[in-house]
Design an enzyme around this catalytic site. Structure first.
Site, PDB file in Angstrom:
ATOM      1  N   THR A 173      49.315  -8.507   9.668  1.00 61.92           N
ATOM      2  CA  THR A 173      48.957  -9.386   8.558  1.00 61.92           C
ATOM      3  C   THR A 173      49.287  -8.658   7.260  1.00 61.92           C
ATOM      4  OG1 THR A 173      46.715  -8.564   8.140  1.00 61.92           O
ATOM      5  CG2 THR A 173      46.987 -10.141   9.961  1.00 61.92           C
ATOM      6  N   ASP A 221      36.037 -11.396   6.293  1.00 61.34           N
ATOM      7  CA  ASP A 221      35.051 -10.792   5.397  1.00 61.34           C
ATOM      8  C   ASP A 221      33.955 -10.144   6.250  1.00 61.34           C
ATOM      9  OD1 ASP A 221      33.021 -10.211   3.518  1.00 61.34           O
ATOM     10  OD2 ASP A 221      33.647 -11.889   2.254  1.00 61.34           O
TER      11      ASP A 221
END
Length: 212
Positions: A192, A118
């Protein structure tokens, strides 16, 4: 990554304490016992649905990996993948990645992966960024001497902030990639879930490799 609550998640997690830990504090200093054999341990903070950590464990059987995730339903999806592959060098942790020094002994970890964390773009949230100095201090404690940190992100602001923060903390950079997928580093890159989605849209992926 927000995932709708999955009714099967809790029973699956409860049924496999040999693969996923919900109380990692009890293994502090003894994580090697969770694996088939002692090997360098690398951790991913915020593993999401587990694609990266599972693929890394498959690709590098000589390394032990631990994926950490705070969201139960997301961790359960990663657990499904781990169980499907039966990897003796992979462990999962359902816990807050901010408490690493409570889970790991000094010098217990070889490398840390920060993938698409984040960015916390607002200035007042700077202390929440995983490359803020208080997090770097924890990383230095749990890592072996000259232990490594690798970061990947699509967020230019977080990337630039991380370069500055890590440089000011005294880390040495081993590689800085402003366009990972168009660099030599892409040859060995394991994506990812986020990374695949972003790169498919043509977004640039940033990466840095560093050590203390």
């Amino acid at each position: 990554m927000r995932v709708r609550n999955k009714p099967w998640a809790e029973p699956l997690i409860a049924a496999h304490p040999e693969v996923i830990s919900t109380n990692p504090i009890e293994f502090k200093g003894n994580w090697q016992a969770r694996f088939k054999k002692p090997q360098p341990i690398r951790i991913e903070i915020g593993m999401g649905k587990g694609h990266f950590i599972v693929e890394m464990a498959l690709k590098y059987p000589e390394i032990n990996f631990i994926g950490i995730e705070i969201q139960r339903s997301v961790a359960a999806i990663a657990l499904k993948k781990a169980l499907a592959n039966g990897l003796p060098n992979l462990q999962l942790v359902l816990a807050d990645g901010a408490d690493l020094n409570e889970y790991f002994e000094d010098g217990e970890i070889d490398r840390i992966y920060l993938n698409f964390s984040d960015p916390w773009p607002k200035t007042r949230h700077e202390k929440r960024r995983l490359t803020y100095k208080t997090f770097l201090q924890v990383y230095r404690t749990i890592l072996v001497e000259h232990g490594a940190i690798e970061l990947k992100t699509d967020n230019q602001g977080l990337f630039e902030y991380s370069l500055l923060s890590m440089n000011n903390f005294g880390l040495v950079f081993d590689g800085v990639y402003l366009d990972l997928h168009h660099s030599d580093e892409a040859l060995e890159n394991v994506e990812t879930e986020y990374e695949h989605k972003f790169s498919e849209k043509g977004q640039r992926i940033y990466k840095l490799k560093s050590h203390f």
